[in-house]
Scaffold this motif. Sequence first.
Motif, mmCIF file in Angstrom:
data_model
loop_
_atom_site.group_PDB
_atom_site.id
_atom_site.type_symbol
_atom_site.label_atom_id
_atom_site.label_comp_id
_atom_site.label_asym_id
_atom_site.label_seq_id
_atom_site.Cartn_x
_atom_site.Cartn_y
_atom_site.Cartn_z
ATOM 1 N N ALA A 220 45.262 42.089 23.504
ATOM 2 C CA ALA A 220 45.720 40.923 24.261
ATOM 3 C C ALA A 220 44.912 40.684 25.533
ATOM 4 O O ALA A 220 44.862 39.568 26.047
ATOM 5 N N THR B 44 39.842 34.483 25.891
ATOM 6 C CA THR B 44 41.277 34.738 25.807
ATOM 7 C C THR B 44 42.115 33.464 25.729
ATOM 8 O O THR B 44 43.058 33.390 24.943
ATOM 9 N N VAL C 101 38.315 32.164 15.773
ATOM 10 C CA VAL C 101 39.409 33.033 16.194
ATOM 11 C C VAL C 101 40.644 32.739 15.364
ATOM 12 O O VAL C 101 41.072 31.591 15.265
ATOM 13 N N SER C 102 41.197 33.768 14.755
ATOM 14 C CA SER C 102 42.400 33.588 13.948
ATOM 15 C C SER C 102 43.635 33.908 14.775
ATOM 16 O O SER C 102 43.544 34.347 15.909
ATOM 17 N N ALA C 103 44.789 33.699 14.197
ATOM 18 C CA ALA C 103 46.040 33.960 14.898
ATOM 19 C C ALA C 103 46.203 35.448 15.166
ATOM 20 O O ALA C 103 45.648 36.293 14.459
ATOM 21 N N THR C 104 46.963 35.765 16.203
ATOM 22 C CA THR C 104 47.182 37.159 16.572
ATOM 23 C C THR C 104 48.213 37.803 15.662
ATOM 24 O O THR C 104 49.052 37.127 15.052
ATOM 25 N N LYS C 105 48.144 39.121 15.586
ATOM 26 C CA LYS C 105 49.114 39.898 14.822
ATOM 27 C C LYS C 105 49.323 41.221 15.541
ATOM 28 O O LYS C 105 48.367 41.931 15.830
ATOM 29 N N ASP D 134 43.404 28.353 15.969
ATOM 30 C CA ASP D 134 42.307 28.432 15.002
ATOM 31 C C ASP D 134 41.189 27.475 15.395
ATOM 32 O O ASP D 134 41.410 26.490 16.065
ATOM 33 N N THR E 272 43.901 40.274 17.945
ATOM 34 C CA THR E 272 43.286 39.015 17.536
ATOM 35 C C THR E 272 42.025 39.299 16.729
ATOM 36 O O THR E 272 41.188 40.103 17.137
ATOM 37 N N PHE F 30 42.475 32.329 22.240
ATOM 38 C CA PHE F 30 43.184 33.155 21.274
ATOM 39 C C PHE F 30 44.526 32.504 20.932
ATOM 40 O O PHE F 30 45.216 31.965 21.777
ATOM 41 N N GLY F 31 44.884 32.599 19.680
ATOM 42 C CA GLY F 31 46.137 32.026 19.241
ATOM 43 C C GLY F 31 45.961 30.654 18.622
ATOM 44 O O GLY F 31 46.892 30.084 18.091
#
Length: 254
Positions: free
Chosen positions: A178, A211, A236-240, A217, A244, A214-215
């Motif tokens: 994060a 940053t 950048v793909s979604a966070t999990k 696409d 990220t 992030f979150g």
Amino acid sequence: MDCSNNAELDALAQSIAARLRCDVSVISVVNRDALIALGVSGDEIDMAGREFPARDTICERTIWAGRPFRVADVQSNPDLRALPGVSHFNIGAYLGVPVEVEGRGVAGAVCAISASARLWQDAEVEYLIAVSDLVGSKIERHLLRYEQQALSAALAENDAILSMLSHIGGKALTVHNASGDLVFANSAMRTDLCLSTQEMLTLPEVARQLTPEFGTDGMVSVALPVPAQTALNVSVSATKNGLTLAEWSRTSLE
């Protein structure tokens, strides 16, 4: 060490002061060049922030020696009397015992302080040794819990990374936490993008700059903060689980 909850060790310090009929008792641990008071009795000593320079204290002498240190009349000892902690609080007598943690050596000290000179009895030293053993075991359990929590967090992070990568193959990928710190980079980052070691080392800096992206696409074009004739594109793909996934590619600037 987390010192946010000191109630138990404060109570133990108060028990020491009552048992030995001394003015103050302090349970401290070493933190680099400082001592942190995990437990302290009363409010005679202002332990602002519970941290103070180790070199200013008699407890540092106890830790250095690695054995019980008792002084009947501190004010008659020029070296000890000159210590800032002693002169500021006008310490008359001191009894300290090192706290040992298995596998880590001396971690701190338990001490009893009197405002006036007094002779410390052998039974009082033995009692403080027993207390230091108890404190050492408490610290060991605390460190063990901390290490277990850190290991669990690391395993969870690894599981999350493997889960994110299981559906994507053959691409240049990185995973960031994060804060944007790089926690994983696959071999394609070097083999496919031909990133140098210097460029690889700049990836955390680049990721932190991304940053805000992030979150969401989409493709973002960035330039590494090193001399180069190419820029990087990153999707950048979604966070999990707080991580990220970023997919990287090269774009020529010429």
